[in-house]
Design a protein around this motif. Sequence first.
Motif, PDB file in Angstrom:
ATOM      1  N   ALA A 117      24.814  30.688  35.310  1.00 36.96           N
ATOM      2  CA  ALA A 117      25.988  30.441  36.158  1.00 36.96           C
ATOM      3  C   ALA A 117      27.111  29.771  35.381  1.00 36.96           C
ATOM      4  CB  ALA A 117      25.592  29.569  37.351  1.00 36.96           C
ATOM      5  N   ALA A 118      26.792  29.037  34.328  1.00 42.53           N
ATOM      6  CA  ALA A 118      27.819  28.323  33.563  1.00 42.53           C
ATOM      7  C   ALA A 118      28.812  29.273  32.897  1.00 42.53           C
ATOM      8  CB  ALA A 118      27.163  27.400  32.532  1.00 42.53           C
ATOM      9  N   PRO A 119      28.348  30.279  32.116  1.00 42.71           N
ATOM     10  CA  PRO A 119      29.325  31.198  31.536  1.00 42.71           C
ATOM     11  C   PRO A 119      30.049  32.051  32.573  1.00 42.71           C
ATOM     12  CG  PRO A 119      27.087  31.913  31.032  1.00 42.71           C
ATOM     13  CD  PRO A 119      26.990  30.524  31.593  1.00 42.71           C
ATOM     14  N   ILE A 120      29.386  32.324  33.695  1.00 43.14           N
ATOM     15  CA  ILE A 120      30.054  33.085  34.762  1.00 43.14           C
ATOM     16  C   ILE A 120      31.223  32.284  35.327  1.00 43.14           C
ATOM     17  CG2 ILE A 120      29.780  34.017  37.091  1.00 43.14           C
ATOM     18  CD1 ILE A 120      26.928  34.809  36.325  1.00 43.14           C
ATOM     19  N   LEU A 121      30.986  31.003  35.589  1.00 45.26           N
ATOM     20  CA  LEU A 121      32.062  30.152  36.093  1.00 45.26           C
ATOM     21  C   LEU A 121      33.168  29.977  35.049  1.00 45.26           C
ATOM     22  CD1 LEU A 121      30.011  27.394  37.955  1.00 45.26           C
ATOM     23  CD2 LEU A 121      31.469  29.154  38.973  1.00 45.26           C
ATOM     24  N   LEU A 122      32.789  29.893  33.778  1.00 43.34           N
ATOM     25  CA  LEU A 122      33.778  29.807  32.710  1.00 43.34           C
ATOM     26  C   LEU A 122      34.664  31.052  32.703  1.00 43.34           C
ATOM     27  CD1 LEU A 122      34.786  28.187  30.218  1.00 43.34           C
ATOM     28  CD2 LEU A 122      33.146  29.492  28.849  1.00 43.34           C
ATOM     29  N   PHE A 123      34.049  32.209  32.903  1.00 37.75           N
ATOM     30  CA  PHE A 123      34.806  33.467  32.961  1.00 37.75           C
ATOM     31  C   PHE A 123      35.761  33.474  34.154  1.00 37.75           C
ATOM     32  CE2 PHE A 123      35.276  37.801  34.590  1.00 37.75           C
ATOM     33  CZ  PHE A 123      35.829  38.426  33.487  1.00 37.75           C
ATOM     34  N   VAL A 124      35.295  33.006  35.302  1.00 38.60           N
ATOM     35  CA  VAL A 124      36.140  32.967  36.499  1.00 38.60           C
ATOM     36  C   VAL A 124      37.363  32.083  36.262  1.00 38.60           C
ATOM     37  CG1 VAL A 124      36.263  32.192  38.904  1.00 38.60           C
ATOM     38  CG2 VAL A 124      34.285  33.502  38.112  1.00 38.60           C
ATOM     39  N   LEU A 125      37.151  30.913  35.671  1.00 32.42           N
ATOM     40  CA  LEU A 125      38.260  29.994  35.425  1.00 32.42           C
ATOM     41  C   LEU A 125      39.218  30.549  34.378  1.00 32.42           C
ATOM     42  CD1 LEU A 125      36.332  26.588  35.464  1.00 32.42           C
ATOM     43  CD2 LEU A 125      37.835  27.518  37.240  1.00 32.42           C
ATOM     44  N   ARG A 126      38.687  31.188  33.340  1.00 33.29           N
ATOM     45  CA  ARG A 126      39.552  31.810  32.336  1.00 33.29           C
ATOM     46  C   ARG A 126      40.360  32.946  32.955  1.00 33.29           C
ATOM     47  NH1 ARG A 126      43.201  31.531  28.717  1.00 33.29           N
ATOM     48  NH2 ARG A 126      43.419  33.460  27.560  1.00 33.29           N
ATOM     49  N   THR A 127      39.759  33.680  33.898  1.00 33.73           N
ATOM     50  CA  THR A 127      40.479  34.746  34.588  1.00 33.73           C
ATOM     51  C   THR A 127      41.613  34.178  35.432  1.00 33.73           C
ATOM     52  OG1 THR A 127      38.475  36.101  34.640  1.00 33.73           O
ATOM     53  CG2 THR A 127      40.222  36.686  36.173  1.00 33.73           C
ATOM     54  N   LEU A 128      41.367  33.047  36.099  1.00 29.24           N
ATOM     55  CA  LEU A 128      42.436  32.394  36.867  1.00 29.24           C
ATOM     56  C   LEU A 128      43.568  31.934  35.949  1.00 29.24           C
ATOM     57  CD1 LEU A 128      40.400  30.252  39.440  1.00 29.24           C
ATOM     58  CD2 LEU A 128      41.787  32.294  39.903  1.00 29.24           C
ATOM     59  N   GLN A 129      43.213  31.445  34.765  1.00 28.15           N
ATOM     60  CA  GLN A 129      44.231  31.094  33.776  1.00 28.15           C
ATOM     61  C   GLN A 129      45.106  32.304  33.449  1.00 28.15           C
ATOM     62  OE1 GLN A 129      42.078  29.529  30.362  1.00 28.15           O
ATOM     63  NE2 GLN A 129      43.054  27.555  30.650  1.00 28.15           N
ATOM     64  N   GLY A 130      44.451  33.424  33.163  1.00 27.70           N
ATOM     65  CA  GLY A 130      45.192  34.626  32.811  1.00 27.70           C
ATOM     66  C   GLY A 130      46.043  35.137  33.957  1.00 27.70           C
ATOM     67  N   PHE A 131      45.519  35.031  35.168  1.00 22.77           N
ATOM     68  CA  PHE A 131      46.278  35.443  36.355  1.00 22.77           C
ATOM     69  C   PHE A 131      47.579  34.657  36.455  1.00 22.77           C
ATOM     70  CE2 PHE A 131      47.321  35.156  40.874  1.00 22.77           C
ATOM     71  CZ  PHE A 131      47.269  36.488  41.263  1.00 22.77           C
ATOM     72  N   SER A 132      47.500  33.347  36.281  1.00 22.81           N
ATOM     73  CA  SER A 132      48.702  32.520  36.369  1.00 22.81           C
ATOM     74  C   SER A 132      49.654  32.785  35.210  1.00 22.81           C
ATOM     75  CB  SER A 132      48.330  31.038  36.414  1.00 22.81           C
ATOM     76  OG  SER A 132      47.684  30.636  35.223  1.00 22.81           O
ATOM     77  N   THR A 133      49.102  33.047  34.026  1.00 19.68           N
ATOM     78  CA  THR A 133      49.940  33.328  32.859  1.00 19.68           C
ATOM     79  C   THR A 133      50.722  34.617  33.034  1.00 19.68           C
ATOM     80  OG1 THR A 133      48.337  32.216  31.443  1.00 19.68           O
ATOM     81  CG2 THR A 133      49.920  33.623  30.336  1.00 19.68           C
ATOM     82  N   GLY A 134      50.156  35.581  33.792  1.00 21.97           N
ATOM     83  CA  GLY A 134      50.831  36.853  34.006  1.00 21.97           C
ATOM     84  C   GLY A 134      52.217  36.711  34.586  1.00 21.97           C
ATOM     85  N   GLY A 135      52.444  35.661  35.370  1.00 12.05           N
ATOM     86  CA  GLY A 135      53.770  35.462  35.942  1.00 12.05           C
ATOM     87  C   GLY A 135      54.522  34.298  35.348  1.00 12.05           C
ATOM     88  N   GLU A 136      53.864  33.497  34.500  1.00 21.07           N
ATOM     89  CA  GLU A 136      54.475  32.265  34.001  1.00 21.07           C
ATOM     90  C   GLU A 136      55.615  32.537  33.026  1.00 21.07           C
ATOM     91  OE1 GLU A 136      55.606  28.589  33.183  1.00 21.07           O
ATOM     92  OE2 GLU A 136      54.101  29.018  34.706  1.00 21.07           O
ATOM     93  N   TYR A 137      55.358  33.321  31.987  1.00 23.03           N
ATOM     94  CA  TYR A 137      56.354  33.486  30.919  1.00 23.03           C
ATOM     95  C   TYR A 137      57.606  34.196  31.440  1.00 23.03           C
ATOM     96  CZ  TYR A 137      58.070  34.201  26.150  1.00 23.03           C
ATOM     97  OH  TYR A 137      58.822  34.181  24.994  1.00 23.03           O
ATOM     98  N   THR A 138      57.418  35.319  32.137  1.00 21.27           N
ATOM     99  CA  THR A 138      58.578  36.048  32.642  1.00 21.27           C
ATOM    100  C   THR A 138      59.257  35.296  33.784  1.00 21.27           C
ATOM    101  OG1 THR A 138      57.075  37.346  34.036  1.00 21.27           O
ATOM    102  CG2 THR A 138      57.732  38.305  31.932  1.00 21.27           C
ATOM    103  N   GLY A 139      58.462  34.597  34.614  1.00 22.34           N
ATOM    104  CA  GLY A 139      59.056  33.820  35.697  1.00 22.34           C
ATOM    105  C   GLY A 139      59.897  32.670  35.178  1.00 22.34           C
ATOM    106  N   ALA A 140      59.369  31.956  34.168  1.00 19.58           N
ATOM    107  CA  ALA A 140      60.131  30.867  33.559  1.00 19.58           C
ATOM    108  C   ALA A 140      61.378  31.394  32.869  1.00 19.58           C
ATOM    109  CB  ALA A 140      59.251  30.113  32.557  1.00 19.58           C
TER     110      ALA A 140
END
Length: 433
Positions: A117-140
């Motif tokens: 479960a540890a690497p699975i949760l790590l993957f989920v959190l990294r995916t959330l990071q990437g999701f937010s980054t998708g709009g961060e650079y162009t939005g800023a």
Amino acid sequence: MTVRTEQPATLSRGRRKIALASGIGNFTEWFDSAAYATMSSTIAAEFFPKNDPSAALLATWAIFAGGFVARPLGAAFFGHYGDRIGRNRTLALSVLLMSGATFLMGVLPTYSALGVAAPILLFVLRTLQGFSTGGEYTGASAFIMEHAPDGRRARFASTVPATVGLASVAGSAVGVLLTSTLSSGALHTWGWRVPFLLAGPLGLIGLYLRRRVEDSPVFRQLQSENSVQRKPLRDALRSHKRQIFTLFGYSITNAIAYYLMSSYMITYMADELHYSRTQSLIASVVSMLCYSAACPFMASASDRYGRKRMLLVSCLGFAVCTLPAFALMHAGFAGALVGTAVLAVLVAVIGTSNVPAMVEMFPGPVRASGSAIGYTAAYVLFGGTAPFVATGLVTLTGNSLAPGVYLMAIAVVSSLVVGFAFRETKNLDLARR
């Protein structure tokens, strides 16, 4: 109608706050990405079984790549709502999501406590990071550009690419400091968590700053005139295909060059050119500092000479100078420093014109959506895969110059796109419909 006519000689206090609010999200994301890269071997040991270190490290990098997979979804989401409810509100959400996910990575139980479960949760959190980054650079980029004084848009917006370079240096520096000063036991017990825990206060600072500045004049004008689109993402895809594909066509060079410089070069210099790990890290830090230092100067040139001219100079520069720069890296450590610095300056040239161009080429009602689609697609398909493709080309051909040839070939394509498809945007009114 223009949003403002004044052109102050120096940034006002309000504009400095806007620049800081725009840059803080980028800094947070790239700080933690650099720290993740530096701590990758420790993370591999803590989140995967210890019987196969190579497989664990590959899995750790696969989780890192998961952030890129989520970026298009984040680009669509944050681009759409940036045009629907405002640039500032979506940027506040993105920095909160990004910093929250990163902080949770810092408190996540490891494989010894949670098992698979540890690497699975790590993957989920990294995916959330990437999701937010998708709009961060162009939005800023859209947010800061719509606050920028006319005639100095690129110079004002150079905060966005410059903070990326500074954050990469800071993240690597913190990672190197921890790995070099802590014992192996301390590093594996709590040391690797420190860079991720720092995202908590960084995110709160970013949220505080973004909530204390007004939304952009362009979006407020759209609201006052009831011109906010109900489906901006659909409208951008229907009515602005040429701009989206043009942005994609030259951003692929920006994406490959940046990730070769920031992510691949350390491994390339150590494994292929046989420099020491310390020399490889020094060259990486020097190149990122050159990139950040060059950003304001290259942005000023963009304001003076135009986006098209500077984009063409950078793409042709990569087409001509990349192979000599890679060859210099073979000629001793001093040559490696010069070669990586040449690439870094060229990345600054293209990056500081890309930011204003991708904002200016779209009209206000679909700006966040259109720019996010074209830019993020280039980074997902070409930027995120650049280290993998470069490694594969060296293995396949046995030629250590192969990554340079790859970048040169892509730069030729981008040069043609800029030359024949890009229309100068420097003097376009950001408030246009």
